[in-house]
Design a protein around this motif. Structure first.
Motif, PDB file in Angstrom:
ATOM      1  N   SER A  50      -4.589   7.900  -5.569  1.00  0.00           N
ATOM      2  CA  SER A  50      -3.608   8.534  -4.690  1.00  0.00           C
ATOM      3  C   SER A  50      -2.685   7.481  -4.104  1.00  0.00           C
ATOM      4  CB  SER A  50      -4.301   9.289  -3.549  1.00  0.00           C
ATOM      5  OG  SER A  50      -4.887   8.363  -2.645  1.00  0.00           O
ATOM      6  N   MET A  51      -1.528   7.946  -3.664  1.00  0.00           N
ATOM      7  CA  MET A  51      -0.576   7.048  -2.999  1.00  0.00           C
ATOM      8  C   MET A  51      -1.217   6.461  -1.749  1.00  0.00           C
ATOM      9  SD  MET A  51       2.526   6.773  -4.415  1.00  0.00           S
ATOM     10  CE  MET A  51       3.711   6.476  -3.122  1.00  0.00           C
ATOM     11  N   SER A  52      -1.934   7.287  -1.000  1.00  0.00           N
ATOM     12  CA  SER A  52      -2.536   6.824   0.256  1.00  0.00           C
ATOM     13  C   SER A  52      -3.523   5.693   0.026  1.00  0.00           C
ATOM     14  CB  SER A  52      -3.238   7.978   0.971  1.00  0.00           C
ATOM     15  OG  SER A  52      -2.294   8.957   1.344  1.00  0.00           O
ATOM     16  N   SER A  53      -4.348   5.807  -1.007  1.00  0.00           N
ATOM     17  CA  SER A  53      -5.329   4.748  -1.267  1.00  0.00           C
ATOM     18  C   SER A  53      -4.650   3.456  -1.706  1.00  0.00           C
ATOM     19  CB  SER A  53      -6.375   5.200  -2.288  1.00  0.00           C
ATOM     20  OG  SER A  53      -5.778   5.483  -3.534  1.00  0.00           O
ATOM     21  N   LEU A  54      -3.598   3.558  -2.491  1.00  0.00           N
ATOM     22  CA  LEU A  54      -2.856   2.366  -2.902  1.00  0.00           C
ATOM     23  C   LEU A  54      -2.161   1.729  -1.707  1.00  0.00           C
ATOM     24  CD1 LEU A  54      -1.785   0.403  -5.011  1.00  0.00           C
ATOM     25  CD2 LEU A  54      -0.011   2.072  -5.564  1.00  0.00           C
TER      26      LEU A  54
END
Length: 86
Positions: A50-54
């Motif tokens: 996910s974008m959030s984890s990156l």
């Protein structure tokens, strides 16, 4: 103070390829420029789901690198507009 701009020159100076979007694993949306930067730092952006984890993983680099700080802001803005229910 009228200033004339050469629109054709301005448009030709824009690198549309670097700013085009790439979808990674269907969830992460990065510009080609961001992909290049992440590759140069040996960050395996494809391993994230996910974008959030990156974004969270990249935050540790933001104090050390102004370029990372800049792309983090862009990525956070893009993540908000694409993935947050408004």
């Amino acid at each position: 103070m009228d200033q004339e701009y050469d629109i054709e020159k301005l448009v030709n100076d824009i690198d549309f390829e670097k700013n085009s979007l790439a979808y990674i694993n269907g969830e992460i949306v990065l510009t080609n420029r961001e992909v290049e930067i992440l590759k140069s730092l040996d960050i395996n952006y494809q391993a994230y789901t996910s974008m959030s984890s990156l974004i969270n993983a990249l935050e540790e680099y933001s104090d050390e690198d102004e370029e990372i700080e800049e792309i983090l802001k862009d990525m956070a803005d893009r993540n908000y507009y694409l993935n947050v229910n408004k």
